[in-house]
Design a protein around this motif. Structure first.
Motif, PDB file in Angstrom:
ATOM      1  N   VAL A   1      -5.865   6.466  -4.299  1.00 28.42           N
ATOM      2  CA  VAL A   1      -6.366   5.310  -4.190  1.00 28.42           C
ATOM      3  C   VAL A   1      -6.358   4.321  -5.497  1.00 28.42           C
ATOM      4  N   VAL A   2      -5.803   3.161  -4.844  1.00 25.54           N
ATOM      5  CA  VAL A   2      -5.559   2.055  -5.854  1.00 25.54           C
ATOM      6  C   VAL A   2      -6.146   0.520  -5.311  1.00 25.54           C
ATOM      7  N   ARG A   3      -7.134   0.856  -5.831  1.00 26.34           N
ATOM      8  CA  ARG A   3      -7.526  -0.633  -6.058  1.00 26.34           C
ATOM      9  C   ARG A   3      -7.391  -2.089  -6.158  1.00 26.34           C
ATOM     10  N   GLN A   4      -7.346  -2.877  -5.546  1.00 28.79           N
ATOM     11  CA  GLN A   4      -6.443  -5.004  -5.468  1.00 28.79           C
ATOM     12  C   GLN A   4      -8.354  -5.410  -5.344  1.00 28.79           C
ATOM     13  N   ARG A   5      -8.431  -6.283  -7.085  1.00 33.37           N
ATOM     14  CA  ARG A   5      -9.286  -7.166  -7.186  1.00 33.37           C
ATOM     15  C   ARG A   5      -8.820  -8.060  -7.410  1.00 33.37           C
ATOM     16  N   PHE A   6      -9.631  -9.801  -6.779  1.00 35.10           N
ATOM     17  CA  PHE A   6      -8.813 -10.633  -7.118  1.00 35.10           C
ATOM     18  C   PHE A   6      -9.666 -11.509  -8.419  1.00 35.10           C
TER      19      PHE A   6
ATOM     20  N   VAL B   1       7.737  -2.468  -5.659  1.00 33.21           N
ATOM     21  CA  VAL B   1       7.980  -3.266  -6.353  1.00 33.21           C
ATOM     22  C   VAL B   1       8.661  -4.043  -6.919  1.00 33.21           C
ATOM     23  N   ALA B   2       9.893  -5.034  -6.777  1.00 32.04           N
ATOM     24  CA  ALA B   2      11.297  -4.521  -7.300  1.00 32.04           C
ATOM     25  C   ALA B   2      10.821  -6.047  -8.501  1.00 32.04           C
ATOM     26  N   TYR B   3      11.262  -5.472  -9.365  1.00 36.44           N
ATOM     27  CA  TYR B   3      11.532  -6.661 -10.725  1.00 36.44           C
ATOM     28  C   TYR B   3      12.758  -7.282 -11.746  1.00 36.44           C
ATOM     29  N   ALA B   4      12.833  -8.119 -12.361  1.00 38.01           N
ATOM     30  CA  ALA B   4      13.982  -9.108 -12.558  1.00 38.01           C
ATOM     31  C   ALA B   4      13.865  -8.718 -14.082  1.00 38.01           C
TER      32      ALA B   4
ATOM     33  N   ALA C   1      -5.297 -14.244  -9.321  1.00 47.29           N
ATOM     34  CA  ALA C   1      -4.266 -13.450  -9.813  1.00 47.29           C
ATOM     35  C   ALA C   1      -4.548 -12.354  -8.717  1.00 47.29           C
ATOM     36  N   ALA C   2      -3.619 -11.022  -9.074  1.00 48.15           N
ATOM     37  CA  ALA C   2      -4.432  -9.864  -7.916  1.00 48.15           C
ATOM     38  C   ALA C   2      -4.576  -8.798  -9.603  1.00 48.15           C
ATOM     39  N   GLY C   3      -5.261  -7.507  -9.510  1.00 49.52           N
ATOM     40  CA  GLY C   3      -5.500  -7.289 -10.394  1.00 49.52           C
ATOM     41  C   GLY C   3      -5.261  -4.996  -9.721  1.00 49.52           C
ATOM     42  N   TYR C   4      -4.181  -4.507  -9.839  1.00 51.04           N
ATOM     43  CA  TYR C   4      -4.205  -3.825  -9.516  1.00 51.04           C
ATOM     44  C   TYR C   4      -4.607  -2.447 -10.095  1.00 51.04           C
ATOM     45  N   ASP C   5      -4.895  -1.513 -10.182  1.00 52.61           N
ATOM     46  CA  ASP C   5      -5.427   0.460 -10.630  1.00 52.61           C
ATOM     47  C   ASP C   5      -3.851   0.393 -11.156  1.00 52.61           C
ATOM     48  N   ASP C   6      -3.717   1.675 -12.417  1.00 54.08           N
ATOM     49  CA  ASP C   6      -2.592   2.259 -12.668  1.00 54.08           C
ATOM     50  C   ASP C   6      -1.861   3.021 -10.871  1.00 54.08           C
ATOM     51  N   ARG C   7      -0.747   3.151 -11.145  1.00 58.12           N
ATOM     52  CA  ARG C   7       0.294   4.200  -9.533  1.00 58.12           C
ATOM     53  C   ARG C   7       0.027   3.362  -8.565  1.00 58.12           C
ATOM     54  N   VAL C   8       0.308   1.932  -9.298  1.00 53.71           N
ATOM     55  CA  VAL C   8       0.741   1.002  -7.958  1.00 53.71           C
ATOM     56  C   VAL C   8       2.206   0.331  -7.146  1.00 53.71           C
ATOM     57  N   ASP C   9       2.660   1.717  -8.428  1.00 50.89           N
ATOM     58  CA  ASP C   9       4.327   1.348  -7.548  1.00 50.89           C
ATOM     59  C   ASP C   9       4.145   2.975  -6.395  1.00 50.89           C
TER      60      ASP C   9
END
Length: 855
Positions: free
Chosen positions: A559-564, A594-597, A581-589
Motif C-alpha cells: 500500500v502506497v499512500r498519496q497525500r496532497f 516514473v520516467a526520470y531525466a 505537491a503530492a507526497g508518497y510513501d517509499d516503493r512508489v516505483d
C-alpha cells in the motif's frame, strides 16, 4: 408610411413568427439566467446575513484553502474566554464546524448528499441566528448523541433512535439520533449533524482545546465596526481574521459565487448561440421578404416615399418583431427560472419560486438583446430595400440577389479567411500555451466569419457534389431539387450557416474530447502500475481508518499512500508559484512507472528533498541540487533540495503545475493532521488482482465514500468527466439545431410563396403532389447536409488546433471520433427532412389555377 408598415407587419405575422422564436429563445436564456442567479444570490445573502455573528474570529486563510488536505484550520478555544471580557462583548462562543467527515447509517449507507454539497458536523449552540430549530426529539447530550436536519433525515429515511457512524479525522464514533432540526431559512443542500457542544471539539478536532472559529455578539448599543476594532486589538497580530457580520456574509457569498457563475455563464452561452444562429435566420427572413415585396416597395417609391422612409419602414418592422420576441422571451425566461428553481429543489437546494427576483437589469437586458439582434440583423436587408427603384412597380421584378455577383464576398471572405488561417497556423506552431490559446480564439472567430461570408461561394461546387446522385436516384424531381438549392447561393448559404455554427462547435469539441480521452488513456497505461487505486468518489481526502482497513485486508501486499499539500515555491527566476505537491510513501516505483531525466525516486522522496517536472524546471532555471524556499499552510516554511527531475511527457497536463512531489513524511511534518487522498494497492505474492478485488470491496463496504478502481475503472472515470463537457456542447448543438430547423422551415415556406406560380405551372404539366413534396424535401436535405459538411470541416480544423494547444500541456494523442462525425451528417439529413414537412405539405395543397394566376 407608419400605417403601411403596421399593415405589412400584421400581414406577414405568420412568416415572422418563426423569426420571433429565435428571439424568444435567446432572450429567454438571458432573462432566465439573470433571474435565477439573482434569486439564488438574494436568498443566500439573506441566509448569510441572518446567520453571521456580529463579529467572527477565524483562522487566516492560507494555502490550504486551494486544495483539500483533510487538515482543519483551527483557533484556540481559550480565545473565546479571553474575548468574553472585552468591553462591548455580550458573549463569545467557540464554534466547532467541520466538513472532512463521512456519516453512514447502520447499513453503511451514506447519509450525506450526493449532489456535491458538504456533510457538516457542528456543535449544537442555539442563538437567534440559528438556521434551524428543534422540531422533534431533544438536543444532543453527551458524546453518543446527535441531531440531524429534517431534509437529510427525510431523504435518507433516518428516524429518532437510529444509530449513525461519524467518520472524522481523529477517528470514527457512533451516535444515536435523538432530535430532528428543521431549516427556518434556505436549505443550501448540505447535511447537518449536530453534536453535544461539550464533546464536539474532542470528537471532530481531536482535542477540546481547539475551535474552528469564535462567534462574538455585541452588547446593546455597540456597533459591529466598533466591536471589530476592540476584538482585533484583543486578538493581536496572530494568524486570525476578524470580520463583521456584513464582511462574513460577503465572504460566504463570494465563495458561493463560483458555483453561481458556472450556471450563469452556461446559460448565457446558450443565449449566445441562440443569438448568433438567430441572426442568420432573421437576415434570411427579411432578405426574402424584401425580395418578394420588390413591386410593393417600388410602388411606395413611385407614390413619393424616399429611400430613408423605406429603410425606416423595414427597420420599424424589425423593431416590432424584436419587441414582441423580447416580451415573449422575458415571460419564457421567468418560466425557465422557475423551472431551474424547481430543479435545484430536486437537488436539495430548497429555493422558493415565490421569492423570485426580477431586478431592473433583467428586462433591460432582455429588450436590449431582443430588439438589438433584430435591428442589426435587419439592417442590411433594409438598406437593400431602400435601393428598390420606382420602376420596379411597373415590371415583373426578379427575386433580388439571385444573379448578383459574389465578388465582394469573395474578396472579403478571402481576406478574413487568410487572417484566420494565419492565426490558426500560429496557434499550431506556438510553443507557449497562453499565446497558442489566444491565437486559437482569434483564428476560430475569424474563420467562422470568413466561412459565413464566403459560404455562398461554396454553394454551387459543394451542392453539385452532394446532390450529384439526385438525378440518377429521383429523376427530374431530383434534378429540380438540386437546382432549386443552387438558384440563390446567398439564401442557401445563410440558411445552412445556422446549422454550420452548431456543428462546427461540435466537430471541434468532439475532436478535442476524443484526443483528451486518448491522451489520458495513454498516460494511465504509461504511469499507473498498481493493481488498484482506492480513492474518495469526489477525490477529497478520507480518514486514516480507511488506510488501516485496506492494509489489514487479506491478500494485500503493498500500500502506497498519496497525500496532497498546497505549497508556494520561490524559483530562481524570481517567480513565486502556488501549486499542489503530492507526497508518497517509499516503493512508489512498484505502483507507478516514473520516467526520470535526472535523479531517481529515492532521491526525490528523501528527507528535505523534492522532485519536479524537467520542463518546468528548465523554464524557471531550476537544476538538480537546487535548494528552493517552500511555503506550506500555517506559515510553515522549508528549504527543499531538488533531488530528481521527471520526464513524464505530460506532467503539467495530468497533474499539478510543475509536477512537484516529495516523501509523505514531508507532508506529515509541514501539514499535520492531513488525510490520505489515494492508496495504490498491489496484491501480495501468490494472490491475484481478481482475488483481491472482492476482498477490498468487502473491507470498504463500511466506508461508502471511497471506491476501488483498476486501470479500466480509472479510464472510465476520466472519460465520464470529459463527457460532461461534451454533453454541454451537445446541448448547445441541440439549441442550434432547433433554431436551424426554424430557419430551414422559414426559408422553404417563403420560397414556396416566392415560387407559387412556378409550382402551379409544374403541377399543370403533370408534377404529382407526392413528387412536389419529394422535391422540397430533397432541397431541404441538401441544404442541411451542406451546412453539416461545412460545419464539420471547419470543426475538424478547429479540433486539430485545439489538440495542438493540449499538446503543450502534455496531451499529445490525436483522435477523430468518426462515429460521431458520420452520425452528425446522417442526423443533418434527418433534420432536413423534418424541416421540409410543413412547407412541402403546404406546397402540395396549392390550388393549381390559383397558383398559376398568383402575382
Amino acid at each position: 408610411m407608419l400605417k403601411a408598415t403596421l399593415r405589412s407587419f400584421l400581414a406577414h405575422k405568420g412568416r415572422l413568427l418563426l423569426s420571433a422564436l429565435a428571439v424568444v429563445l435567446s432572450v429567454a436564456f438571458v432573462a432566465g439566467s439573470l433571474i435565477f442567479s439573482d434569486t439564488v444570490t438574494r436568498t443566500f445573502d439573506r441566509l448569510f446575513a441572518s446567520t453571521s455573528a456580529d463579529v467572527t474570529v477565524q483562522p487566516k486563510k492560507d494555502l490550504s484553502s486551494s486544495v483539500p488536505t483533510g487538515a482543519v484550520q483551527t483557533v484556540p478555544a481559550s480565545l473565546a474566554r479571553r474575548l468574553a471580557g472585552v468591553n462591548g462583548v455580550a458573549s463569545a462562543h467557540a464554534d466547532v464546524s467541520v466538513q472532512n467527515i463521512t456519516v453512514v447509517d447502520a447499513e453503511n449507507e451514506s447519509v450525506g448528499p450526493t449532489t456535491g454539497a458538504p456533510t457538516i458536523a457542528t456543535d449544537w449552540y442555539v442563538t437567534h441566528r440559528s438556521p434551524v430549530e428543534l422540531t422533534s426529539g431533544h438536543a444532543p447530550r453527551g458524546a453518543d448523541q446527535a441531531m440531524l436536519d429534517a431534509d437529510t433525515a427525510d431523504k435518507k429515511h433516518v428516524r429518532i433512535g437510529d444509530t449513525l457512524t461519524v467518520m472524522a479525522q481523529p477517528g470514527s464514533f457512533k451516535v444515536q439520533v435523538v432530535g430532528i432540526a428543521t431549516f427556518t431559512t434556505t436549505n443550501p443542500g448540505a447535511a447537518l449533524v449536530y453534536l453535544d457542544p461539550g464533546t464536539a471539539a474532542a470528537k471532530l478536532l481531536g482535542t477540546a482545546d481547539k475551535a474552528t472559529s469564535i462567534s462574538v455578539d455585541a452588547a446593546q448599543g455597540v456597533s459591529d465596526a466598533v466591536l471589530k476594532k476592540r476584538v482585533a486589538a484583543a486578538v493581536g497580530a496572530g494568524p486570525y481574521e476578524v470580520k463583521t457580520a456584513d464582511e462574513q456574509a460577503k465572504s460566504s457569498a463570494e465563495a458561493l459565487g463560483g458555483f453561481l457563475d458556472v450556471i450563469k455563464y452556461v446559460m448565457l452561452g446558450f443565449a449566445g448561440i441562440a443569438v448568433l444562429v438567430g441572426v442568420f435566420l432573421i437576415v434570411n427572413t427579411f432578405s426574402m421578404l424584401i425580395a418578394q415585396r420588390t413591386r410593393e416597395l417600388g410602388l411606395l417609391r413611385a407614390l413619393g416615399a424616399d429611400r430613408r422612409q423605406v429603410r425606416r419602414s423595414v427597420l420599424t418592422e424589425a423593431v416590432l418583431l424584436g419587441l414582441v420576441g423580447s416580451t415573449l422571451g422575458l415571460a419564457a425566461g421567468i418560466g425557465l427560472a422557475a423551472g431551474l428553481i424547481k430543479l435545484m429543489s430536486a437537488f436539495g437546494m430548497n429555493l422558493k419560486a415565490t421569492e423570485m427576483v426580477v431586478g431592473w437589469p433583467t428586462p433591460v437586458s432582455s429588450y436590449v438583446v431582443g430588439v438589438g439582434v433584430t435591428f442589426v440583423a435587419a439592417y442590411l436587408p433594409a438598406r437593400r430595400a431602400a435601393t428598390v427603384s420606382p420602376m420596379a412597380a411597373l415590371a415583373d421584378a426578379d427575386v433580388a440577389g439571385v444573379g448578383r455577383p459574389l465578388k465582394v464576398r469573395a474578396v472579403v471572405g478571402a481576406v478574413v479567411g487568410a487572417l484566420g488561417a494565419a492565426a490558426l497556423v500560429g496557434c499550431a506552431t506556438s510553443s507557449k500555451t497562453a499565446s497558442a490559446a489566444s491565437l486559437l480564439g482569434l483564428g476560430v472567430v475569424l474563420t467562422l466569419i470568413a466561412t459565413v461570408i464566403a459560404g455562398p461561394l461554396l454553394v454551387r461546387p459543394v451542392i453539385r457534389v452532394l446532390g450529384g446522385a439526385f438525378p440518377a436516384l429521383f429523376g427530374s424531381v431530383g434534378r429540380m431539387s438540386q437546382r432549386n438549392a443552387l438558384r440563390n447561393p446567398r439564401r442557401t448559404g445563410a440558411t445552412a450557416a445556422a446549422l454550420m455554427v452548431g456543428l462546427a462547435l461540435v466537430g471541434g469539441m468532439s475532436v478535442a474530447s476524443a484526443s483528451m480521452s486518448k491522451s489520458f488513456d495513454q498516460q494511465i497505461d504509461r504511469t499507473l502500475g498498481a493493481d488498484f487505486v482506492v480513492q474518495n468518489a469526489n477525490f477529497t481526502p478520507f480518514s486514516t481508518e480507511v488506510t488501516d482497513a485496506v492494509r489489514g485486508t487479506g491478500g494485500v501486499g503493498l500500500v502506497v499512500r498519496q497525500r496532497f499539500a498546497p505549497i508556494a515555491v520561490r524559483l530562481p527566476d524570481g517567480k513565486r508559484v502556488e501549486t499542489t505537491a503530492a507526497g508518497y510513501d517509499d516503493r512508489v516505483d512498484d505502483v507507478a512507472h516514473v520516467a526520470y531525466a535526472e535523479g531517481d525516486t529515492a532521491a526525490a522522496l528523501a528527507d528535505g528533498a523534492i522532485g519536479m517536472d524537467v520542463g518546468f524546471a528548465e523554464d524557471h532555471g531550476v537544476r538538480l541540487g537546487s535548494v528552493l524556499p517552500v511555503e506550506f499552510p500555517g506559515d510553515r516554511t522549508a528549504s527543499l533540495k531538488v533531488g530528481a527531475l521527471t520526464d513524464q511527457d505530460g506532467a503539467d497536463g495530468f497533474g499539478s503545475r510543475g509536477g512537484m512531489f516529495f516523501g509523505i513524511a514531508t507532508v506529515e511534518k509541514y501539514v499535520p493532521g492531513g488525510q490520505d487522498s489515494a492508496l495504490y494497492v498491489n496484491a501480495r505474492s501468490g494472490a491475484t488482482a481478481d482475488q483481491l478485488r472482492p476482498r477490498l470491496e468487502r473491507t470498504l463496504d463500511a466506508y461508502p465514500q471511497v471506491q476501488v478502481r483498476d486501470q479500466a475503472d480509472y479510464k472510465k472515470l476520466v472519460h465520464d468527466q470529459i463527457a460532461v463537457l461534451l454533453y454541454l456542447v451537445y446541448a448547445l448543438l441541440g439549441l442550434a439545431i432547433v433554431i436551424a430547423v426554424l430557419g430551414v422551415v422559414n426559408t422553404l415556406a417563403l420560397s414556396v410563396v416566392e415560387r407559387t406560380r412556378e409550382i402551379g405551372l409544374l403541377r399543370a404539366i403533370g408534377l404529382a403532389r407526392r413528387q412536389l413534396r419529394r422535391m422540397i424535401r430533397l432541397e431541404s436535405v441538401v441544404i442541411a447536409v451542406f451546412g453539416a459538411v461545412l460545419g464539420l470541416a471547419l470543426g475538424l480544423v478547429w479540433g486539430v488546433c485545439i489538440q495542438q494547444v493540449l499538446e503543450l500541456q502534455g496531451m499529445k494523442a490525436f483522435a477523430v471520433p468518426w462515429g460521431t462525425i458520420v452520425a452528425v451528417v446522417v442526423g443533418s439529413a434527418v433534420v432536413g427532412v423534418v424541416a421540409a414537412l410543413l412547407p412541402a405539405l403546404r406546397a402540395s395543397r396549392l390550388n393549381v389555377l390559383a397558383a398559376i394566376a398568383h402575382d
